[in-house]
Each structure stands twice: as C-alpha cells, then as structure tokens.
Design a protein around this motif. Structure first.
Motif, short mmCIF file in Angstrom:
data_model
loop_
_atom_site.label_atom_id
_atom_site.label_comp_id
_atom_site.label_asym_id
_atom_site.label_seq_id
_atom_site.Cartn_x
_atom_site.Cartn_y
_atom_site.Cartn_z
N SER A 80 -4.41 -11.10 -24.97
CA SER A 80 -3.27 -10.80 -24.10
C SER A 80 -3.63 -9.74 -23.07
CB SER A 80 -2.08 -10.35 -24.94
OG SER A 80 -2.44 -9.30 -25.81
N LYS A 81 -2.86 -9.71 -22.00
CA LYS A 81 -3.10 -8.77 -20.90
C LYS A 81 -2.82 -7.34 -21.36
CE LYS A 81 -3.21 -9.56 -16.85
NZ LYS A 81 -4.29 -9.52 -15.83
N GLY A 82 -3.70 -6.43 -20.96
CA GLY A 82 -3.53 -5.02 -21.32
C GLY A 82 -2.24 -4.42 -20.78
N SER A 83 -1.75 -4.94 -19.65
CA SER A 83 -0.53 -4.40 -19.05
C SER A 83 0.68 -4.59 -19.95
CB SER A 83 -0.28 -5.05 -17.69
OG SER A 83 -0.16 -6.46 -17.82
N PHE A 85 0.62 -4.21 -23.26
CA PHE A 85 0.60 -3.22 -24.33
C PHE A 85 1.45 -2.01 -23.94
CE2 PHE A 85 -4.09 -4.58 -25.14
CZ PHE A 85 -3.65 -5.83 -25.51
N SER A 86 1.35 -1.61 -22.66
CA SER A 86 2.01 -0.39 -22.20
C SER A 86 3.53 -0.47 -22.24
CB SER A 86 1.54 -0.05 -20.78
OG SER A 86 1.89 -1.10 -19.89
N PRO A 91 -0.70 -6.41 -29.25
CA PRO A 91 -1.87 -7.12 -28.73
C PRO A 91 -2.08 -8.46 -29.42
CG PRO A 91 -2.54 -5.35 -30.19
CD PRO A 91 -1.06 -5.21 -30.00
#
Length: 254
Positions: A80-83, A85-86, A91
């Motif tokens: 998945s895209k790290g963006s 997570f924020s 994840p």
C-alpha cells in the motif's frame, strides 16, 4: 522487463493509466467497489463521484480499478501507498500469484479516530512484477471475491467473548475491552470508576445521616431537639460535601 511497454501492450494489467507507471512499479488505483468487513462484509458500490468512507476502527477491502493478468512465469508483489499510513490506515503487503486474473482486493483498517475518505481513481498501492526462474506448475485457480460479488470471510474463526469465556487465557469482558485501550486511557477510566464509587458511597452516607436527623426531628417535640436534628443534618451534608471535594481534588492531582 520493460514494465511500461508491457502495460502499453495490455499484458500484466488492463484498465491502466500510463501515468501510474512509476519507476519499477505501477500505482494501483481505487475502483468503485469496496467491502466493509466490520459490517458483515457489506458490499458497497459507489456512484459516480462518490468516495469510499472508512469509519474509525473499521476493516475494509478496497478493490482496484485495474485487472491483473499474471502469467505463469511471473508474480506480482503489492504494497500500500505510504501516504495512507499517515492518515491512520494499516499497511498492506500482499501478492498476486502466477495465473491470477481479475481485480485485486486490498484489506486495510482505519486505526485513527477519524473518518477516512478516498476518491475513486486515487492511487492506493504499488505493484511490481518479478520473473520466475521457470513457469509455476500450480497456477492460481478460482474466482476472486470481487468477480463472485462476495468476499470470502472465514467467519467460523471469529468468536464472541461468551464462546471463549472458559478459556484460561481469557479474562472478563470488561478487562478484555480495557486491554485494547492505550495505558493512559485505561488509567483514566479506572480513576473515574473509583471516583464514581466514592461519590456513590458518600451519597448513601448523606442520605443515611439525613434520614437519622429527620427521624430525630419527627420523634422529639422539644425545640432544642429540633434544632439539634437540623444541625446534625447540616453537619452531615457538610462532611459529605467536603469528602467529595477531597476525592475530586485527589483524582485530579494523581
């Protein structure tokens, strides 16, 4: 392998956008269907322009807009895209086996205390493709949950507290619920519970003392006895009020 050329030729993935090719991976986009596993696997089809809504604590399956067509000599790894997570989404790391064909479901959970909205077509994961040393002999077989219009959930593995209450590793339902909370929250709840118990005890004491005082007033006819009865009631109420203030102050300073 030239990923961009493979995608242009309609191999590996279909329903693609060339702009989503990024380095050695392709950015998978969110489609118009998702499943809410926290609501019994409810299938939700979005209308044009409608967004995916992930409620706090809910687990969902996000279905990709692209369809995979993984050949026998390749495997695709998906993260998945790290963006995401924020903003509180868990994840994801999964893969598409050799022979897999269809849209991919990506399971994630909203660990934040806010509602998360995702737009259709938004990149949600990255997929890269690796070539195997030789073609796989046991290919992926079967319909994907999206194509079958269901999401296969092994609900028999999920148990309620009452079903496992006799297990020596399981505590009371209240203790198990508190264990899921951060330590600071657990401590605060325990303090509130203790404060409520103290206040209830003082309330019972106040009612009892006032009852005794009123009884004395009713059973004695002399003016002095009436005065002492009322005075006793006031003193009892004052003592309880002072104790309540002390308990409240101590609770705030701990």
């Amino acid at each position: 392998m030239d990923l961009e050329k493979e995608i242009q030729a309609g191999r590996l993935l279909t329903g693609t956008d060339q702009k989503m090719v990024e380095g050695s991976s392709y950015q998978l986009r969110l489609g118009n269907v998702y499943y809410d596993l926290s609501e019994n696997g409810k299938r939700i089809e979005l209308t044009e322009g409608e967004k995916v809504l992930i409620k706090p604590g809910h687990r969902v399956v996000l279905i990709t807009e692209e369809e995979f067509n993984v050949p026998a000599n390749m495997v695709s790894r998906v993260v998945s895209k790290g963006s995401l997570f924020s903003i509180g989404l868990s994840p994801v790391a999964t893969y598409a086996d050799p022979g897999f064909s269809g849209n991919l479901g990506i399971v994630t959970q909203n660990f934040s205390n806010r509602y998360v909205e995702l737009s259709q077509g938004e990149p949600i994961a990255k997929a890269d493709f690796s070539k195997l040393s030789k073609p796989a002999t046991k290919l992926y077989n079967g319909q994907h949950g999206f194509q079958a219009e269901i999401w296969p959930i092994k609900t028999h593995l999920q148990k309620t507290h009452s079903e496992v209450a006799n297990d020596r590793r399981v505590f009371s339902e209240q203790e198990e619920a508190l264990a899921l909370l951060p330590e600071a929250t657990r401590v605060t709840i325990r303090r509130l519970e203790n404060r409520v118990l103290w206040l209830l005890a003082m309330l019972v004491l106040a009612i009892s003392l006032n009852g005794i005082a009123l009884y004395l007033v009713e059973t004695k006819s002399h003016l002095l006895d009436d005065f002492y009865g009322v005075l006793g009631s006031l003193i009892a109420s004052g003592i309880v009020a002072v104790l309540a203030l002390v308990v409240g102050f101590l609770g705030r300073t701990k």
